[in-house]
Design an enzyme around this catalytic site. Sequence first.
Site, PDB file in Angstrom:
ATOM      1  N   GLY A 259      29.938 -61.342  -4.266  1.00 21.88           N
ATOM      2  CA  GLY A 259      30.356 -62.711  -3.948  1.00 21.88           C
ATOM      3  C   GLY A 259      29.275 -63.762  -4.159  1.00 21.88           C
ATOM      4  O   GLY A 259      29.511 -64.937  -3.871  1.00 21.88           O
ATOM      5  N   GLU A 284      29.602 -73.858 -20.848  1.00 23.81           N
ATOM      6  CA  GLU A 284      29.185 -73.589 -22.231  1.00 23.81           C
ATOM      7  C   GLU A 284      29.373 -72.110 -22.550  1.00 23.81           C
ATOM      8  O   GLU A 284      28.805 -71.260 -21.855  1.00 23.81           O
ATOM      9  CB  GLU A 284      27.701 -73.959 -22.348  1.00 23.81           C
ATOM     10  CG  GLU A 284      27.137 -73.926 -23.725  1.00 23.81           C
ATOM     11  CD  GLU A 284      25.729 -74.528 -23.722  1.00 23.81           C
ATOM     12  OE1 GLU A 284      25.604 -75.751 -23.551  1.00 23.81           O
ATOM     13  OE2 GLU A 284      24.767 -73.762 -23.844  1.00 23.81           O
TER      14      GLU A 284
HETATM   15  N1  ACO Z   1      32.075 -58.658  -1.290  1.00 25.66           N
HETATM   16  C1  ACO Z   1      32.410 -57.809  -2.286  1.00 25.66           C
HETATM   17  N2  ACO Z   1      32.964 -58.202  -3.445  1.00 25.66           N
HETATM   18  C2  ACO Z   1      33.202 -59.495  -3.605  1.00 25.66           C
HETATM   19  C3  ACO Z   1      32.880 -60.437  -2.610  1.00 25.66           C
HETATM   20  C4  ACO Z   1      32.306 -59.970  -1.399  1.00 25.66           C
HETATM   21  N3  ACO Z   1      31.995 -60.794  -0.399  1.00 25.66           N
HETATM   22  N4  ACO Z   1      33.218 -61.658  -3.060  1.00 25.66           N
HETATM   23  C5  ACO Z   1      33.732 -61.480  -4.291  1.00 25.66           C
HETATM   24  N5  ACO Z   1      33.733 -60.186  -4.606  1.00 25.66           N
HETATM   25  C6  ACO Z   1      34.275 -59.587  -5.829  1.00 25.66           C
HETATM   26  C7  ACO Z   1      35.150 -60.571  -6.556  1.00 25.66           C
HETATM   27  O1  ACO Z   1      36.478 -60.511  -6.055  1.00 25.66           O
HETATM   28  C8  ACO Z   1      35.074 -60.072  -7.964  1.00 25.66           C
HETATM   29  O2  ACO Z   1      35.896 -58.917  -8.079  1.00 25.66           O
HETATM   30  P1  ACO Z   1      36.490 -58.455  -9.481  1.00 25.66           P
HETATM   31  O3  ACO Z   1      35.336 -58.139 -10.379  1.00 25.66           O
HETATM   32  O4  ACO Z   1      37.314 -57.283  -9.140  1.00 25.66           O
HETATM   33  O5  ACO Z   1      37.279 -59.631  -9.979  1.00 25.66           O
HETATM   34  C9  ACO Z   1      33.651 -59.595  -8.082  1.00 25.66           C
HETATM   35  O6  ACO Z   1      33.191 -59.373  -6.755  1.00 25.66           O
HETATM   36  C10 ACO Z   1      32.753 -60.566  -8.852  1.00 25.66           C
HETATM   37  O7  ACO Z   1      32.680 -61.798  -8.150  1.00 25.66           O
HETATM   38  P2  ACO Z   1      31.287 -62.228  -7.587  1.00 25.66           P
HETATM   39  O8  ACO Z   1      30.682 -61.114  -6.806  1.00 25.66           O
HETATM   40  O9  ACO Z   1      31.427 -63.530  -6.920  1.00 25.66           O
HETATM   41  O10 ACO Z   1      30.462 -62.444  -8.969  1.00 25.66           O
HETATM   42  P3  ACO Z   1      29.022 -61.858  -9.308  1.00 25.66           P
HETATM   43  O11 ACO Z   1      28.064 -62.217  -8.254  1.00 25.66           O
HETATM   44  O12 ACO Z   1      29.099 -60.434  -9.695  1.00 25.66           O
HETATM   45  O13 ACO Z   1      28.694 -62.759 -10.602  1.00 25.66           O
HETATM   46  C11 ACO Z   1      28.575 -62.909 -12.988  1.00 25.66           C
HETATM   47  C12 ACO Z   1      29.479 -62.689 -11.778  1.00 25.66           C
HETATM   48  C13 ACO Z   1      27.896 -64.261 -12.878  1.00 25.66           C
HETATM   49  C14 ACO Z   1      29.402 -62.886 -14.263  1.00 25.66           C
HETATM   50  C15 ACO Z   1      27.507 -61.780 -12.981  1.00 25.66           C
HETATM   51  O14 ACO Z   1      28.157 -60.557 -13.131  1.00 25.66           O
HETATM   52  C16 ACO Z   1      26.464 -61.927 -14.071  1.00 25.66           C
HETATM   53  O15 ACO Z   1      25.511 -62.672 -13.912  1.00 25.66           O
HETATM   54  N6  ACO Z   1      26.650 -61.184 -15.184  1.00 25.66           N
HETATM   55  C17 ACO Z   1      25.696 -61.112 -16.273  1.00 25.66           C
HETATM   56  C18 ACO Z   1      25.438 -62.429 -16.961  1.00 25.66           C
HETATM   57  C19 ACO Z   1      26.687 -63.202 -17.325  1.00 25.66           C
HETATM   58  O16 ACO Z   1      27.624 -62.686 -17.907  1.00 25.66           O
HETATM   59  N7  ACO Z   1      26.660 -64.511 -16.966  1.00 25.66           N
HETATM   60  C20 ACO Z   1      27.702 -65.447 -17.305  1.00 25.66           C
HETATM   61  C21 ACO Z   1      27.514 -65.885 -18.717  1.00 25.66           C
HETATM   62  S1  ACO Z   1      28.458 -67.307 -19.135  1.00 25.66           S
HETATM   63  C22 ACO Z   1      27.413 -68.627 -18.841  1.00 25.66           C
HETATM   64  O17 ACO Z   1      26.241 -68.455 -18.623  1.00 25.66           O
HETATM   65  C23 ACO Z   1      27.980 -70.000 -18.853  1.00 25.66           C
END
Ligand code: ACO
Length: 367
Positions: A259, A284
């Site tokens: 999250g 972007e």
């Molecule tokens: N506890 C457990 N799980 C949770 C919680 C929580 N409190 N809150 C949300 N989640 C779940 C969400 O429902 C979601 O589930 P899903 O995957 O089944 O849909 C999942 O966790 C992901 O949501 P978050 O945890 O909020 O996102 P995360 O912190 O993992 O960030 C991100 C996502 C930014 C894409 C990360 O994986 C990342 O940095 N990846 C590598 C780099 C990347 O791809 N960056 C984006 C490039 S695009 C750009 O830069 C513009």
Amino acid sequence: MAAPSEEFSVNANDAVRVAIVQPAPNSQIQTLHEFHPQFTYPIVGEAEQIFGYKGLDIELQFAAHDLRPHINFSYQKKFQTIGTTSALDLKKTFSNFLPPDTFQDDFETELHKDATNWSPPGVCVKKYTRGGEDYEVWAGSLLDTDMRTLVDNIQILIVFFIEGGQFINLDDVDWTLDRWRVYLVYHKSSKPPTAHASPYSFVGYATTYRFFKFQKPTAQRDQLASFPFPLSEEITPTKLTSRLRISQFLITPPYQQHGHGSALYQAVYDEVLADPTIVEMTVEDPSEEFDKLRDLNDFDRLEPQFKEAGIKINSSPFASADRGRLKAVPTATLLPIDELQAIRAKNKIASRQFARMVEIYLLAQIP
Ligand code: ACO
């Protein structure tokens, strides 16, 4: 026996270890998190192989609080140059992606300096808890020297984790305009490991920039009149009607799926909503994972507003159409376009993303 080309070739994603570290008692270093990159092709080439070393280990350390970097290269054996073939020059290769401090020997000394009063650059814009732990989002301008140093230290992670991710070329930034704003997520520990350690430990970050868009003064006045926020005295014509674009967005692997990405996205979004000089938020080149994060968060925000506005498809134009000679029906007769436009403007969502949210909402209404 393996050919020298195989024996002395290693996969760069396996060889590189990123370690987030902090000072430990007795001048030791404690590793908080360790992970491997997902991509190294921009650094070592398409094949992601490093030639010339056996048992290569590249440890890239970052101080958990200020992200000061340090790199250690170690290996069992180095290939001796034969003819024109020689081992990759590791320092030269990595120095294109890391600040010069990375290659200095004073990392341990710097790490053990008193950091009790250190706090992230910028201002704290959000606090939240996950699993009983405290987290903070800090935001500040890239014009701030400390922020710039921190971004410069950590940019290699963009290459490691975002496919096609671009560095912000800090030499090319126009420092006469305050366009770039950086958001940092930190874990704030209640018990740092040593008396001198900082309680802050890096989780992830996002960079954003504004596009300034000039409009006729009357159009600007009309547009601003529709905002429910009081106008600040400091608004200058060049600051009116700008768009904010999220450029880089990264949560480090140990913290993903908890999250934190959502918390960071919402922190940026809340600032956009509260700033009358920003009319729209865009992203972007979003990755698939980011699209998912954005959809989830935008939908959570919009769904109650769609419900409250009673958004639904008006099926009467179809009912009155001559069966068998079904004519094209304008969207405006099927959907309450004005209400939708008002919701979009209020939420400052880019039109394509908003259309996607409307579509998901309408599909979810089908019994
Ligand atoms: N506890 C457990 N799980 C949770 C919680 C929580 N409190 N809150 C949300 N989640 C779940 C969400 O429902 C979601 O589930 P899903 O995957 O089944 O849909 C999942 O966790 C992901 O949501 P978050 O945890 O909020 O996102 P995360 O912190 O993992 O960030 C991100 C996502 C930014 C894409 C990360 O994986 C990342 O940095 N990846 C590598 C780099 C990347 O791809 N960056 C984006 C490039 S695009 C750009 O830069 C513009």
